[in-house]
Design a protein around this motif. Structure first.
Motif, PDB file in Angstrom:
ATOM      1  N   UNK A   1       0.819  -1.202   0.000  1.00  0.00           N
ATOM      2  CA  UNK A   1       0.000   0.000   0.000  1.00  0.00           C
ATOM      3  C   UNK A   1       0.857   1.257   0.000  1.00  0.00           C
ATOM      4  N   UNK A   2       1.903   1.267   0.795  1.00  0.00           N
ATOM      5  CA  UNK A   2       2.719   2.459   0.949  1.00  0.00           C
ATOM      6  C   UNK A   2       3.842   2.568  -0.091  1.00  0.00           C
ATOM      7  N   UNK A   3       4.343   1.449  -0.554  1.00  0.00           N
ATOM      8  CA  UNK A   3       5.518   1.485  -1.415  1.00  0.00           C
ATOM      9  C   UNK A   3       5.228   1.470  -2.914  1.00  0.00           C
ATOM     10  N   UNK A   4       4.082   0.979  -3.335  1.00  0.00           N
ATOM     11  CA  UNK A   4       3.819   0.770  -4.762  1.00  0.00           C
ATOM     12  C   UNK A   4       3.936   2.054  -5.579  1.00  0.00           C
ATOM     13  N   UNK A   5       3.294   3.117  -5.135  1.00  0.00           N
ATOM     14  CA  UNK A   5       3.325   4.370  -5.899  1.00  0.00           C
ATOM     15  C   UNK A   5       4.740   4.923  -5.970  1.00  0.00           C
ATOM     16  N   UNK A   6       5.436   4.880  -4.874  1.00  0.00           N
ATOM     17  CA  UNK A   6       6.792   5.416  -4.848  1.00  0.00           C
ATOM     18  C   UNK A   6       7.716   4.599  -5.756  1.00  0.00           C
ATOM     19  N   UNK A   7       7.566   3.292  -5.761  1.00  0.00           N
ATOM     20  CA  UNK A   7       8.394   2.449  -6.605  1.00  0.00           C
ATOM     21  C   UNK A   7       8.056   2.638  -8.083  1.00  0.00           C
ATOM     22  N   UNK A   8       6.786   2.875  -8.382  1.00  0.00           N
ATOM     23  CA  UNK A   8       6.391   3.149  -9.762  1.00  0.00           C
ATOM     24  C   UNK A   8       7.035   4.421 -10.287  1.00  0.00           C
ATOM     25  N   UNK A   9       7.077   5.451  -9.454  1.00  0.00           N
ATOM     26  CA  UNK A   9       7.718   6.704  -9.846  1.00  0.00           C
ATOM     27  C   UNK A   9       9.203   6.482 -10.095  1.00  0.00           C
ATOM     28  N   UNK A  10       9.823   5.752  -9.227  1.00  0.00           N
ATOM     29  CA  UNK A  10      11.258   5.488  -9.345  1.00  0.00           C
ATOM     30  C   UNK A  10      11.552   4.678 -10.615  1.00  0.00           C
ATOM     31  N   UNK A  11      10.655   3.784 -10.968  1.00  0.00           N
ATOM     32  CA  UNK A  11      10.839   2.912 -12.134  1.00  0.00           C
ATOM     33  C   UNK A  11      10.894   3.713 -13.440  1.00  0.00           C
ATOM     34  N   UNK A  12      10.191   4.846 -13.482  1.00  0.00           N
ATOM     35  CA  UNK A  12      10.200   5.671 -14.693  1.00  0.00           C
ATOM     36  C   UNK A  12      11.266   6.767 -14.621  1.00  0.00           C
ATOM     37  N   UNK A  13      12.286   6.531 -13.829  1.00  0.00           N
ATOM     38  CA  UNK A  13      13.427   7.436 -13.809  1.00  0.00           C
ATOM     39  C   UNK A  13      13.296   8.636 -12.901  1.00  0.00           C
ATOM     40  N   UNK A  14      12.368   8.604 -11.995  1.00  0.00           N
ATOM     41  CA  UNK A  14      12.212   9.727 -11.082  1.00  0.00           C
ATOM     42  C   UNK A  14      13.356   9.743 -10.064  1.00  0.00           C
ATOM     43  N   UNK A  15      13.576  10.893  -9.508  1.00  0.00           N
ATOM     44  CA  UNK A  15      14.629  11.043  -8.506  1.00  0.00           C
ATOM     45  C   UNK A  15      14.163  10.471  -7.171  1.00  0.00           C
ATOM     46  N   UNK A  16      15.095  10.273  -6.237  1.00  0.00           N
ATOM     47  CA  UNK A  16      14.690   9.839  -4.892  1.00  0.00           C
ATOM     48  C   UNK A  16      13.696  10.810  -4.252  1.00  0.00           C
ATOM     49  N   UNK A  17      13.816  12.067  -4.616  1.00  0.00           N
ATOM     50  CA  UNK A  17      12.882  13.081  -4.097  1.00  0.00           C
ATOM     51  C   UNK A  17      11.449  12.733  -4.511  1.00  0.00           C
ATOM     52  N   UNK A  18      11.264  12.297  -5.769  1.00  0.00           N
ATOM     53  CA  UNK A  18       9.934  11.920  -6.250  1.00  0.00           C
ATOM     54  C   UNK A  18       9.436  10.671  -5.540  1.00  0.00           C
ATOM     55  N   UNK A  19      10.355   9.751  -5.252  1.00  0.00           N
ATOM     56  CA  UNK A  19       9.989   8.543  -4.494  1.00  0.00           C
ATOM     57  C   UNK A  19       9.343   8.950  -3.177  1.00  0.00           C
ATOM     58  N   UNK A  20      10.010   9.833  -2.445  1.00  0.00           N
ATOM     59  CA  UNK A  20       9.474  10.264  -1.146  1.00  0.00           C
ATOM     60  C   UNK A  20       8.237  11.142  -1.317  1.00  0.00           C
ATOM     61  N   UNK A  21       8.190  11.928  -2.390  1.00  0.00           N
ATOM     62  CA  UNK A  21       6.999  12.734  -2.663  1.00  0.00           C
ATOM     63  C   UNK A  21       5.788  11.869  -2.933  1.00  0.00           C
TER      64      UNK A  21
ATOM     65  N   UNK B   1       6.384  12.462 -15.895  1.00  0.00           N
ATOM     66  CA  UNK B   1       6.758  11.043 -15.959  1.00  0.00           C
ATOM     67  C   UNK B   1       6.781  10.429 -14.561  1.00  0.00           C
ATOM     68  N   UNK B   2       7.334  11.173 -13.616  1.00  0.00           N
ATOM     69  CA  UNK B   2       7.380  10.675 -12.237  1.00  0.00           C
ATOM     70  C   UNK B   2       5.967  10.480 -11.695  1.00  0.00           C
ATOM     71  N   UNK B   3       5.089  11.437 -11.979  1.00  0.00           N
ATOM     72  CA  UNK B   3       3.703  11.326 -11.536  1.00  0.00           C
ATOM     73  C   UNK B   3       2.985  10.151 -12.177  1.00  0.00           C
ATOM     74  N   UNK B   4       3.241   9.943 -13.468  1.00  0.00           N
ATOM     75  CA  UNK B   4       2.616   8.814 -14.167  1.00  0.00           C
ATOM     76  C   UNK B   4       3.118   7.498 -13.586  1.00  0.00           C
ATOM     77  N   UNK B   5       4.394   7.429 -13.295  1.00  0.00           N
ATOM     78  CA  UNK B   5       4.946   6.221 -12.672  1.00  0.00           C
ATOM     79  C   UNK B   5       4.314   5.956 -11.317  1.00  0.00           C
ATOM     80  N   UNK B   6       4.084   7.030 -10.554  1.00  0.00           N
ATOM     81  CA  UNK B   6       3.436   6.882  -9.245  1.00  0.00           C
ATOM     82  C   UNK B   6       2.010   6.370  -9.412  1.00  0.00           C
TER      83      UNK B   6
END
Length: 162
Positions: free
Chosen positions: A68-88, A128-133
């Motif tokens: 529940x908590x990690x899926x969105x953050x990992x999706x953002x990271x998968x599309x090349x988002x920064x660690x900042x986007x992961x935490x966002x 892209x980061x938002x779409x990954x999330x």
């Protein structure tokens, strides 16, 4: 009236409510399913669904909660988002839970986008980061639903077919 019937009705309602809560944001789905199955095991004096079954169900509940908590953050990271986007995205998912279904859908997306923009990234990269999330949120919900149905199936097999 026999109290056992009331306990069984409560157990079934918890499981049904938990299944709904796996999709609906207002209810803690996997913990409710676990509580219903634990109650059902208690009703039968944990025979044959004993400590091992309860431990497996508890572990599955923890995994579903983590997803529940990690899926969105990992999706953002998968599309090349920064660690900042992961935490966002993680923060957006948590805040989004308080705003119902719209918040659950938009929270991780907006959290990742805002985090990327605040870090000086372009609107394209932030999008892209938002779409990954968002994709991570959808995949996470599907995984959580699969885990919850597996929990119920595992319990039924252990309880009634062994």
């Amino acid at each position: 009236m026999d109290l056992t019937v009331i306990w069984w009705v409560l157990a079934v309602l918890l499981v049904i409510g938990g299944l709904a809560g796996t999709i609906l944001p207002a209810l803690p789905g996997p913990p409710m399913v676990f509580a219903g199955l634990l109650l059902a095991a208690w009703i039968t004096d944990f025979d044959p669904a004993g400590a091992g079954t309860i431990a497996v169900l508890g572990a599955m509940t923890a995994v579903a909660w983590l997803i529940d908590f990690l899926a969105a953050a990992m999706g953002a990271q998968r599309l090349g988002a920064s660690p900042r986007a992961f935490w966002g995205a993680m923060f957006g998912a948590i805040v989004g839970m308080f705003f119902g279904l719209v918040g659950i859908i938009l929270g991780p997306f907006l959290g990742a986008v805002i985090a990327e923009l605040s870090g000086g990234r372009s609107m394209s990269d932030a999008g892209k980061a938002g779409m990954g999330a968002w994709i991570g949120t959808v995949v996470g919900a599907a995984a959580k639903l699969a885990i919850v149905f597996t929990m119920v199936g595992f319990f039924i097999i252990r309880q009634f077919f062994e």
